[in-house]
Design a protein around this motif. Structure first.
Motif, PDB file in Angstrom:
ATOM      1  N   LEU A 184      -9.972   4.922   0.930  1.00  0.00           N
ATOM      2  CA  LEU A 184      -9.069   6.035   1.404  1.00  0.00           C
ATOM      3  C   LEU A 184      -9.917   6.932   2.487  1.00  0.00           C
ATOM      4  CD1 LEU A 184      -6.967   6.732  -1.682  1.00  0.00           C
ATOM      5  CD2 LEU A 184      -6.440   5.328   0.069  1.00  0.00           C
ATOM      6  N   LYS A 217      -9.846  10.171   4.837  1.00  0.00           N
ATOM      7  CA  LYS A 217      -9.099  11.281   5.593  1.00  0.00           C
ATOM      8  C   LYS A 217      -9.856  11.633   6.861  1.00  0.00           C
ATOM      9  CE  LYS A 217      -6.493  13.993   2.256  1.00  0.00           C
ATOM     10  NZ  LYS A 217      -4.971  13.629   2.375  1.00  0.00           N
ATOM     11  N   ALA A 263      -4.403  15.419  -3.086  1.00  0.00           N
ATOM     12  CA  ALA A 263      -5.781  15.661  -2.416  1.00  0.00           C
ATOM     13  C   ALA A 263      -5.519  16.575  -1.136  1.00  0.00           C
ATOM     14  CB  ALA A 263      -6.241  14.231  -1.705  1.00  0.00           C
TER      15      ALA A 263
HETATM   16  O1  LIG Z   1      -7.906  10.633  -1.807  1.00  0.00           O
HETATM   17  C1  LIG Z   1      -6.456  10.793  -1.601  1.00  0.00           C
HETATM   18  O2  LIG Z   1      -6.193  11.249  -0.492  1.00  0.00           O
HETATM   19  C2  LIG Z   1      -5.349  10.304  -2.647  1.00  0.00           C
HETATM   20  C3  LIG Z   1      -5.988   9.491  -3.853  1.00  0.00           C
HETATM   21  C4  LIG Z   1      -5.017   9.171  -4.400  1.00  0.00           C
HETATM   22  O3  LIG Z   1      -3.893   9.464  -4.648  1.00  0.00           O
HETATM   23  C5  LIG Z   1      -5.465   8.012  -5.772  1.00  0.00           C
HETATM   24  O4  LIG Z   1      -6.722   7.713  -5.578  1.00  0.00           O
HETATM   25  O5  LIG Z   1      -4.692   7.786  -6.703  1.00  0.00           O
END
Ligand SMILES: O=C(O)CCC(=O)C(=O)O
Length: 267
Positions: free
Chosen positions: A111, A113, A211
């Motif tokens: 993930l 950003k 997050a």
């Molecule tokens: O890292 C994120 O932006 C969200 C992560 C998340 O929702 C998760 O790992 O379940």
């Protein structure tokens, strides 16, 4: 090492690679916990380089820099270095300590950003998205591969919400959605957890979390390994991981696709 000088990094692991009972108790009370120093600095360097290379090779051409995140699902079967991270015995051991049951890998996802994405991942629970049945517990290890302070998109949790089962899936693009499902959650305390590279948080799949946006010049790299009860069966509902597998409702989610965390298919 259980403490640090200014030169050393903290770790919450003991010499045998376990966390102490306080960490387990905190997880079971709150539905999440931070574990510092789950990766060694040299591991962070290697896994971050592998994650950057994988992202460069696999991010779609029409990706959006202001999306909630760039998500790459099930990296471990495609990248041997990331497989070492997803199947990491040190992380799996702590996951099983916290869960208190044998676990399998459900899936991993990277993930990212992007720099200045400026978009939060809004409050949601994970478990309502998943086609799981007969499971007692599932949890995620969210591993920071770069320093993730508040302004780079660290996680915020709603302590105690891990016992709230039965909600419909919530929209992680809609900041109101979880609070529409349960308006009382708006008044819960929130705990925001910045992480150094190599630290991680574990959260139960029912714990409400979000997050923050990335407002920095550097990408936020998180590698998330999701563990499920080793006896989980397929519920028959659609999901990107199970759709190609030709499963019938009631089939066990096991074998090579959903291995025990240390890379075996047994058990
Ligand atoms: O890292 C994120 O932006 C969200 C992560 C998340 O929702 C998760 O790992 O379940």
């Amino acid at each position: 090492m259980t403490g640090s000088t200014s030169q050393e990094r903290w770790t919450d692991l003991d010499a045998a690679g376990a966390v102490n009972q306080r960490v387990v108790d905190d997880y079971r009370r709150d539905g999440f916990v931070r574990v510092r120093g789950i990766l060694e600095p040299a591991e962070v360097t290697r896994f971050k380089a592998a994650a950057e290379a994988y992202l460069a090779a696999h991010r779609s051409e029409n990706f959006s820099r202001d999306a909630v995140f760039t998500q790459l699902v099930n990296v471990w079967p495609r990248d041997p270095t990331i497989a070492e991270l997803t199947l990491h015995p040190r992380i799996a051991r702590v996951a099983e300590q916290l869960a208190g049951i044998p676990l399998r890998i459900w899936h991993d996802h990277m993930l990212v950003k992007e720099p200045h994405n400026n978009v939060a991942t809004e409050f949601h629970q994970d478990r309502p998205y998943w086609p799981h049945a007969s499971d007692r517990h599932s949890l995620s290890a969210w591993v920071a591969l770069v320093d993730v302070p508040f302004e780079r998109g660290c996680m915020t949790f709603l302590p105690g919400t891990q016992n709230l089962t039965g909600f419909r899936p919530q929209n992680l693009h809609d900041e109101e959605d979880l609070f529409t499902v349960d308006p009382s959650l708006r008044w819960r305390p929130r705990v925001t957890v910045p992480l150094r590279a190599g630290d991680c948080t574990f959260h139960s799949s029912y714990t409400g979390h979000m997050a923050l946006p990335n407002r920095t010049d550097q990408a936020r790299f998180a590698h998330v390994t999701i563990y499920m009860d080793a006896d989980t069966v397929y519920a028959g509902t659609p999901h990107v991981v199970t759709d190609p597998l030709g499963l019938a409702a009631g089939d066990r989610l096991d074998g090579e696709t959903f291995p025990r965390p240390w890379g075996t298919t047994g058990g």
